[in-house]
Write a protein that holds these residues in place. Sequence first.
Motif, PDB file in Angstrom:
ATOM      1  N   GLU A 396       0.719  -1.122  -0.056  1.00 31.90           N
ATOM      2  CA  GLU A 396      -0.047  -0.038  -0.152  1.00 31.90           C
ATOM      3  C   GLU A 396       0.788   1.202   0.067  1.00 31.90           C
ATOM      4  O   GLU A 396       0.585   2.433  -0.550  1.00 31.90           O
ATOM      5  CB  GLU A 396      -1.049  -0.073   1.247  1.00 31.90           C
ATOM      6  N   ASP A 397       2.162   1.295   0.682  1.00 32.98           N
ATOM      7  CA  ASP A 397       2.755   2.516   0.687  1.00 32.98           C
ATOM      8  C   ASP A 397       3.376   2.820  -0.532  1.00 32.98           C
ATOM      9  O   ASP A 397       3.241   3.692  -0.881  1.00 32.98           O
ATOM     10  CB  ASP A 397       4.011   2.132   1.878  1.00 32.98           C
ATOM     11  N   LEU A 398       3.706   1.712  -1.070  1.00 32.96           N
ATOM     12  CA  LEU A 398       4.507   1.769  -2.755  1.00 32.96           C
ATOM     13  C   LEU A 398       3.447   2.265  -3.676  1.00 32.96           C
ATOM     14  O   LEU A 398       3.649   3.046  -4.523  1.00 32.96           O
ATOM     15  CB  LEU A 398       4.918   0.474  -2.999  1.00 32.96           C
ATOM     16  N   ILE A 399       2.028   1.741  -3.539  1.00 30.97           N
ATOM     17  CA  ILE A 399       1.035   2.359  -4.500  1.00 30.97           C
ATOM     18  C   ILE A 399       0.818   4.009  -4.253  1.00 30.97           C
ATOM     19  O   ILE A 399       0.668   4.476  -5.302  1.00 30.97           O
ATOM     20  CB  ILE A 399      -0.244   1.481  -4.172  1.00 30.97           C
ATOM     21  N   LYS A 400       0.970   4.296  -2.836  1.00 31.67           N
ATOM     22  CA  LYS A 400       0.798   5.622  -2.836  1.00 31.67           C
ATOM     23  C   LYS A 400       1.872   6.546  -3.433  1.00 31.67           C
ATOM     24  O   LYS A 400       1.574   7.537  -4.179  1.00 31.67           O
ATOM     25  CB  LYS A 400       0.703   6.039  -1.256  1.00 31.67           C
ATOM     26  N   GLU A 401       3.027   6.034  -3.596  1.00 31.89           N
ATOM     27  CA  GLU A 401       4.238   6.522  -4.114  1.00 31.89           C
ATOM     28  C   GLU A 401       4.092   6.425  -5.767  1.00 31.89           C
ATOM     29  O   GLU A 401       4.464   7.457  -6.606  1.00 31.89           O
ATOM     30  CB  GLU A 401       5.505   6.019  -3.869  1.00 31.89           C
ATOM     31  N   ASN A 402       3.546   5.183  -6.171  1.00 39.41           N
ATOM     32  CA  ASN A 402       3.540   5.137  -7.550  1.00 39.41           C
ATOM     33  C   ASN A 402       1.996   4.441  -8.001  1.00 39.41           C
ATOM     34  O   ASN A 402       1.847   3.444  -7.881  1.00 39.41           O
ATOM     35  CB  ASN A 402       4.501   4.085  -7.981  1.00 39.41           C
ATOM     36  N   PRO A 403       0.943   5.540  -8.346  1.00 41.56           N
ATOM     37  CA  PRO A 403      -0.178   5.013  -8.272  1.00 41.56           C
ATOM     38  C   PRO A 403      -0.589   4.212  -9.647  1.00 41.56           C
ATOM     39  O   PRO A 403      -1.588   3.721  -9.605  1.00 41.56           O
ATOM     40  CB  PRO A 403      -1.098   6.652  -8.622  1.00 41.56           C
ATOM     41  N   SER A 404       0.340   3.967 -10.440  1.00 40.93           N
ATOM     42  CA  SER A 404       0.207   3.029 -11.760  1.00 40.93           C
ATOM     43  C   SER A 404       0.490   1.753 -11.060  1.00 40.93           C
ATOM     44  O   SER A 404       0.003   0.744 -12.059  1.00 40.93           O
ATOM     45  CB  SER A 404       1.353   3.450 -12.770  1.00 40.93           C
ATOM     46  N   PHE A 405       0.835   1.206 -10.048  1.00 38.25           N
ATOM     47  CA  PHE A 405       1.212  -0.021  -9.801  1.00 38.25           C
ATOM     48  C   PHE A 405      -0.095  -0.841  -9.988  1.00 38.25           C
ATOM     49  O   PHE A 405       0.297  -2.134 -10.462  1.00 38.25           O
ATOM     50  CB  PHE A 405       1.515   0.070  -8.204  1.00 38.25           C
ATOM     51  N   PRO A 406      -1.162  -0.562  -9.358  1.00 44.25           N
ATOM     52  CA  PRO A 406      -2.500  -1.580  -9.737  1.00 44.25           C
ATOM     53  C   PRO A 406      -2.577  -1.883 -11.207  1.00 44.25           C
ATOM     54  O   PRO A 406      -2.661  -3.038 -11.707  1.00 44.25           O
ATOM     55  CB  PRO A 406      -3.621  -0.731  -9.233  1.00 44.25           C
ATOM     56  N   ALA A 407      -2.447  -0.704 -12.070  1.00 43.16           N
ATOM     57  CA  ALA A 407      -2.624  -1.013 -13.560  1.00 43.16           C
ATOM     58  C   ALA A 407      -1.325  -1.968 -14.197  1.00 43.16           C
ATOM     59  O   ALA A 407      -1.528  -2.672 -14.939  1.00 43.16           O
ATOM     60  CB  ALA A 407      -2.665   0.248 -14.295  1.00 43.16           C
ATOM     61  N   GLN A 408      -0.244  -1.662 -13.467  1.00 40.27           N
ATOM     62  CA  GLN A 408       0.855  -2.536 -13.990  1.00 40.27           C
ATOM     63  C   GLN A 408       0.703  -3.886 -13.843  1.00 40.27           C
ATOM     64  O   GLN A 408       0.865  -4.731 -14.398  1.00 40.27           O
ATOM     65  CB  GLN A 408       2.209  -1.905 -13.193  1.00 40.27           C
ATOM     66  N   LEU A 409       0.125  -3.909 -12.484  1.00 42.66           N
ATOM     67  CA  LEU A 409      -0.023  -5.375 -12.052  1.00 42.66           C
ATOM     68  C   LEU A 409      -1.074  -6.103 -12.925  1.00 42.66           C
ATOM     69  O   LEU A 409      -1.109  -7.438 -13.262  1.00 42.66           O
ATOM     70  CB  LEU A 409      -0.533  -5.605 -10.504  1.00 42.66           C
ATOM     71  N   ALA A 410      -2.320  -5.392 -13.409  1.00 51.46           N
ATOM     72  CA  ALA A 410      -3.366  -5.888 -14.192  1.00 51.46           C
ATOM     73  C   ALA A 410      -2.590  -6.142 -15.571  1.00 51.46           C
ATOM     74  O   ALA A 410      -2.895  -7.164 -16.223  1.00 51.46           O
ATOM     75  CB  ALA A 410      -4.393  -4.732 -14.201  1.00 51.46           C
ATOM     76  N   ALA A 411      -1.483  -5.384 -16.030  1.00 54.38           N
ATOM     77  CA  ALA A 411      -1.018  -5.591 -17.213  1.00 54.38           C
ATOM     78  C   ALA A 411      -0.047  -6.908 -17.160  1.00 54.38           C
ATOM     79  O   ALA A 411      -0.115  -7.834 -18.242  1.00 54.38           O
ATOM     80  CB  ALA A 411       0.010  -4.443 -17.616  1.00 54.38           C
ATOM     81  N   LEU A 412       0.469  -7.137 -16.080  1.00 55.96           N
ATOM     82  CA  LEU A 412       1.146  -8.365 -15.721  1.00 55.96           C
ATOM     83  C   LEU A 412       0.328  -9.624 -15.800  1.00 55.96           C
ATOM     84  O   LEU A 412       0.623 -10.563 -16.318  1.00 55.96           O
ATOM     85  CB  LEU A 412       2.074  -8.389 -14.294  1.00 55.96           C
TER      86      LEU A 412
END
Length: 469
Positions: A396-412
Motif C-alpha cells: 500500500e505504501d508503494l502504491i501511494k508513491e506510484n499510483p500506476s502499480f495496480p494497472a501495472q499488475l493488471a498488465a502483468l
Amino acid sequence: MKKKMYSAMLCFGVAAGVAACGGGSNTGVPETAPASAEAGKETEAVSAETAGDELPAMEAWGKRVKEELGGTKIVVSMASHPSTDAFRTMADEFTELTGVQVEWDVVEQTYLKNKQLLDFQGAHSYDVFMVDSFWNAEYGAKNVVQPLDNFLNDPSKTPEWYDKEDLIPAYCDLGRYKEATIGIPIAGETRFLAYRTDLFEKYQKEPPKTMDEFLELARFFNGKEEGLYGVALRAQRGIHFASGWLTTMYAFCDGMMDQETLEPKIDSPGVVESLEWYLDMLACAPPDVSTYTHEEALGAFMSGRIAMWLDATAIASAITDPEKSKIYDKVAFAAPPDGPAGESAALADWNISIPAGAKNPDAAWAFMMYMTSREKSLEYIEKGGAATRYSVYENEDLIKENPSFPAQLAALEKANGLVERGLQWTPPHEQINQMLDIMGSYASRAQAGEMSAQKACESAQKDVMDLIQ
C-alpha cells in the motif's frame, strides 16, 4: 483479479513432480494458489522463524553459509542499471551475513553481452551474469549459463523465506530455456495504457477494453481539438518499430514465430492483421511519429498533445512527475486492451544467472537468492530496484508513491495470459534481434506508404528465412 493471476502457472512449480519455474511446460497449474495479500501479513512471522540455533531464519541461513563458504570471493558481471546500484548498496549486508566477498565488474549495457561471451570462451572469471531476456535463447542454446533448478529445489540452498511463489510467473517464464530455469528476474517491465482523464471525462469516454475500441478512440481524439493527436507509439525504423508492433501483435495471433519449431511465420494472416492495425494507429499519431523511440513517444504524451499512450511501465513514473509532465495531475492508467487472440501484454526483463564454468556456483547462488528474496524485496525497491514480485506491487505504501502499480499488475496479468498460451513475448530464437530489425525496417516502409502491410510481412519473412538458413 488476484484469483485469476494466482491460478495461472506459478513461476516455480509446487506440485509433486513439477520442476522449478513451471516444470517442463508452460501449462502447469499448482494445486493451491498463493494468497500474497495474506502472505504479506505473515512476513514478520516468517522472518521470526527460528532454526535449531534459535537465530531468525535468515541469520541461521547466513551462519550456515558463512561456515561453508566464508572467505569465498565471487565476481559479478552487471550492466550500469538501477538494479545494479541497488544490489551494490546491499552487498555489504550480504557479506557481513555470509562471509562471501563480492567483486563487481559493471559496464555499459552496450558492451555487457560481448564481454560476457568473451569471458565464457576463455577465462571463466565471472560467477554471476546479469542477462537481458532477449539474450536468453542464445545463452541457453550455447550453454553460456547453467540450469538453476537444482538450486531452486534444494531447501538448504533456497529456504522458505525466499518465497518462490511470490515471483510473478510471466517474468520467470522469460528466464527459462526449453525445460530449464536459467535466470532469476531482477528487473522487468510490461507495457500498459495511459490516457488523459480530462479529455475522457470531457467527451464521456471510457478507457478501451479491446483493440477495436483502442483504434476507435485514437481516431475520435485525433484532431478533435487543435493540436491534439490520438496516440503516441514507437515507430522509428528498425527494431524500435518492431518493438512497438510486437507490443500489440499477440492480441491478434500467436506471434511471428512458431515457438515449438522456431519457424518464422511473419507472413501469416494474424501477423499481417496486427501490422495493418498498428499502421492504422500510427495514422492517429503526430506527423513525426516515424522518429519515435520510447523516449519521443513518452515526451509527446507528457507534452499534453496526445490523448493516449501505450508503452513501458518502467518509464511511466515520469508521467506523474510535476517537474517533467504537463499532464501529471490528469492522467490514469489501464491494462492493455485485448484482441481477437485474447489477453496478452509485452514483457521484457533482466535476469541474473550463473555462467557455465563459474568457479564458485554455490556462493553465486547464495548471492542471487539473497538479493532476489522476498525478505529483501522492499529494501531492494527502496534502493532503486524494479518490482518482480506480487507483494511489492500490492504494497500500500508503494502504491501511494506510484499510483500506476495496480494497472501495472493488471498488465502483468495479461502477460500471464501469454504464459497460459505457452508463449514467450520474446520468441526464444538466438537471432531474434536481427529478425526484429528486419521486420521493423519493412514495417517502417509500409508506414511510409512504400508498400502494403501484406507485402512488408512477405518481404520480412523472406529475409528472415535467408538469415537463418
